[in-house]
Design a protein around this motif. Structure first.
Motif, PDB file in Angstrom:
ATOM      1  N   PRO A   1      -4.629  -5.662 -19.172  1.00 27.56           N
ATOM      2  CA  PRO A   1      -4.631  -4.121 -19.089  1.00 27.56           C
ATOM      3  C   PRO A   1      -5.295  -4.527 -17.834  1.00 27.56           C
ATOM      4  N   PHE A   2      -4.859  -4.070 -16.456  1.00 23.53           N
ATOM      5  CA  PHE A   2      -5.427  -3.345 -15.651  1.00 23.53           C
ATOM      6  C   PHE A   2      -5.181  -2.241 -14.949  1.00 23.53           C
ATOM      7  N   ILE A   3      -6.404  -1.256 -14.340  1.00 26.38           N
ATOM      8  CA  ILE A   3      -6.887  -0.626 -14.291  1.00 26.38           C
ATOM      9  C   ILE A   3      -7.167  -1.034 -12.482  1.00 26.38           C
ATOM     10  N   MET A   4      -6.454   0.033 -11.896  1.00 21.42           N
ATOM     11  CA  MET A   4      -6.462   0.509 -10.172  1.00 21.42           C
ATOM     12  C   MET A   4      -7.971   1.297  -9.471  1.00 21.42           C
ATOM     13  N   ILE A   5      -8.308   0.558  -8.195  1.00 17.94           N
ATOM     14  CA  ILE A   5      -9.136   1.770  -8.384  1.00 17.94           C
ATOM     15  C   ILE A   5      -9.605   2.284  -6.531  1.00 17.94           C
ATOM     16  N   THR A   6      -9.389   3.096  -5.816  1.00 16.32           N
ATOM     17  CA  THR A   6      -9.190   2.895  -4.857  1.00 16.32           C
ATOM     18  C   THR A   6      -9.741   4.450  -4.265  1.00 16.32           C
ATOM     19  N   ALA A   7     -10.511   4.384  -2.952  1.00 19.01           N
ATOM     20  CA  ALA A   7     -10.853   5.711  -2.260  1.00 19.01           C
ATOM     21  C   ALA A   7      -9.844   6.801  -2.077  1.00 19.01           C
ATOM     22  N   GLU A   8      -8.099   5.764  -2.239  1.00 15.65           N
ATOM     23  CA  GLU A   8      -7.094   7.142  -1.649  1.00 15.65           C
ATOM     24  C   GLU A   8      -6.620   7.439  -2.948  1.00 15.65           C
ATOM     25  N   SER A   9      -6.767   9.246  -2.503  1.00 15.83           N
ATOM     26  CA  SER A   9      -5.698   9.745  -3.713  1.00 15.83           C
ATOM     27  C   SER A   9      -4.647  10.284  -3.373  1.00 15.83           C
ATOM     28  N   LYS A  10      -3.556   9.135  -2.464  1.00 11.01           N
ATOM     29  CA  LYS A  10      -2.406   9.525  -1.918  1.00 11.01           C
ATOM     30  C   LYS A  10      -1.503   9.702  -3.677  1.00 11.01           C
ATOM     31  N   THR A  11      -0.448  10.416  -3.755  1.00 10.82           N
ATOM     32  CA  THR A  11       0.045  10.499  -4.779  1.00 10.82           C
ATOM     33  C   THR A  11       1.532   9.485  -4.885  1.00 10.82           C
ATOM     34  N   GLU A  12       1.566   9.478  -3.924  1.00 15.88           N
ATOM     35  CA  GLU A  12       2.717   8.304  -3.248  1.00 15.88           C
ATOM     36  C   GLU A  12       2.085   6.481  -3.953  1.00 15.88           C
ATOM     37  N   ASN A  13       0.628   5.987  -3.365  1.00 16.84           N
ATOM     38  CA  ASN A  13      -0.060   5.796  -4.098  1.00 16.84           C
ATOM     39  C   ASN A  13      -0.396   4.764  -5.416  1.00 16.84           C
ATOM     40  N   VAL A  14       0.029   6.231  -6.136  1.00 15.83           N
ATOM     41  CA  VAL A  14       0.095   6.226  -7.772  1.00 15.83           C
ATOM     42  C   VAL A  14       0.889   6.173  -8.371  1.00 15.83           C
ATOM     43  N   ILE A  15       1.737   6.663  -7.972  1.00 12.96           N
ATOM     44  CA  ILE A  15       3.398   6.613  -8.285  1.00 12.96           C
ATOM     45  C   ILE A  15       3.775   4.646  -8.068  1.00 12.96           C
ATOM     46  N   ALA A  16       3.804   4.370  -6.853  1.00 19.20           N
ATOM     47  CA  ALA A  16       3.394   3.148  -6.721  1.00 19.20           C
ATOM     48  C   ALA A  16       3.079   2.151  -8.081  1.00 19.20           C
ATOM     49  N   ALA A  17       1.697   2.232  -8.465  1.00 19.96           N
ATOM     50  CA  ALA A  17       0.849   1.370  -8.867  1.00 19.96           C
ATOM     51  C   ALA A  17       1.857   1.552  -9.685  1.00 19.96           C
ATOM     52  N   LYS A  18       1.378   2.811 -10.232  1.00 13.61           N
ATOM     53  CA  LYS A  18       2.142   2.898 -12.334  1.00 13.61           C
ATOM     54  C   LYS A  18       3.894   1.731 -11.957  1.00 13.61           C
ATOM     55  N   LYS A  19       4.438   2.451 -11.085  1.00 13.09           N
ATOM     56  CA  LYS A  19       6.383   1.406 -11.244  1.00 13.09           C
ATOM     57  C   LYS A  19       5.295  -0.164 -11.654  1.00 13.09           C
ATOM     58  N   ALA A  20       4.404  -0.053 -10.878  1.00 12.20           N
ATOM     59  CA  ALA A  20       3.945  -1.833 -10.693  1.00 12.20           C
ATOM     60  C   ALA A  20       3.263  -1.794 -12.229  1.00 12.20           C
ATOM     61  N   GLY A  21       3.508  -1.044 -12.909  1.00  9.22           N
ATOM     62  CA  GLY A  21       3.127  -1.555 -14.000  1.00  9.22           C
ATOM     63  C   GLY A  21       0.954  -1.386 -14.344  1.00  9.22           C
ATOM     64  N   VAL A  22       0.580  -1.200 -13.392  1.00  6.04           N
ATOM     65  CA  VAL A  22      -0.808  -0.724 -13.840  1.00  6.04           C
ATOM     66  C   VAL A  22      -0.775   0.192 -14.661  1.00  6.04           C
ATOM     67  N   ASN A  23      -2.149   0.367 -15.504  1.00  8.56           N
ATOM     68  CA  ASN A  23      -2.091   0.428 -17.048  1.00  8.56           C
ATOM     69  C   ASN A  23      -2.664   2.479 -17.117  1.00  8.56           C
ATOM     70  N   ASN A  24      -3.596   2.135 -16.231  1.00  8.99           N
ATOM     71  CA  ASN A  24      -4.829   3.103 -14.934  1.00  8.99           C
ATOM     72  C   ASN A  24      -5.274   3.486 -13.700  1.00  8.99           C
ATOM     73  N   TYR A  25      -5.356   4.109 -13.353  1.00  9.04           N
ATOM     74  CA  TYR A  25      -5.782   4.433 -12.570  1.00  9.04           C
ATOM     75  C   TYR A  25      -7.518   5.707 -11.922  1.00  9.04           C
ATOM     76  N   ILE A  26      -8.116   4.843 -10.983  1.00 12.54           N
ATOM     77  CA  ILE A  26      -9.697   5.524 -11.119  1.00 12.54           C
ATOM     78  C   ILE A  26      -9.645   5.761  -9.317  1.00 12.54           C
ATOM     79  N   VAL A  27      -9.796   7.236  -8.487  1.00  8.86           N
ATOM     80  CA  VAL A  27     -10.077   7.505  -7.517  1.00  8.86           C
ATOM     81  C   VAL A  27     -11.379   7.607  -7.084  1.00  8.86           C
ATOM     82  N   LYS A  28     -12.334   6.589  -6.897  1.00  2.00           N
ATOM     83  CA  LYS A  28     -13.563   6.464  -5.975  1.00  2.00           C
ATOM     84  C   LYS A  28     -13.544   7.896  -5.524  1.00  2.00           C
ATOM     85  N   PRO A  29     -15.684   8.186  -5.821  1.00  2.00           N
ATOM     86  CA  PRO A  29     -16.372   7.570  -6.249  1.00  2.00           C
ATOM     87  C   PRO A  29     -16.175   8.205  -8.177  1.00  2.00           C
TER      88      PRO A  29
END
Length: 128
Positions: A83-111
């Protein structure tokens, strides 16, 4: 099935302060078995030496980013189910989509806070 509160969790971030914050949030949630890595390549080495119940990784790091780590993990037969959760300060839609396509399980935007972390973790590993 109940979540193992003692499962090993690997947190990855190049900022020591962020590692401390995430470790403290996990502790608030009842998780104490936490390892740290400062970048994706160090994390990959740790993952090849120990089985983790969850990986929480920052996106922006050098020399290996969290996104590159995610792709390496998903391409590795022994690690790909982690299981893999990605954290980033950027909420760019293309990053979220890229991460989902690469198989991330979830995504958290800082803070974020413990409640957000718990919700994201629960969706990946189950309620606790």
């Amino acid at each position: 099935m109940a979540v193992d509160m003692n499962m090993p969790i690997l947190i990855i971030d190049d900022y020591k302060t962020m590692l401390r914050i995430i470790r403290n949030l996990l502790k608030q949630l009842g998780f104490d078995n936490v390892d740290e890595a400062a970048d994706g390549s160090a994390a990959l080495t740790k993952m090849r030496g120990r089985s983790y119940g969850l990986v929480i990784s920052d996106w922006n790091m050098e020399p290996m980013t969290g996104f590159e780590l995610l792709k390496e993990v998903r391409a590795d037969e022994t690690l790909k189910a982690t299981p893999f959760i990605m954290i980033t300060a950027e909420s760019k839609t293309e990053n979220v989509i890229a991460a989902k396509k690469a198989g991330v399980n979830n995504y958290i935007v800082k803070p974020f806070n413990a409640a957000t972390l718990k919700t994201k973790m629960a969706s990946v590993i189950g309620d606790f």
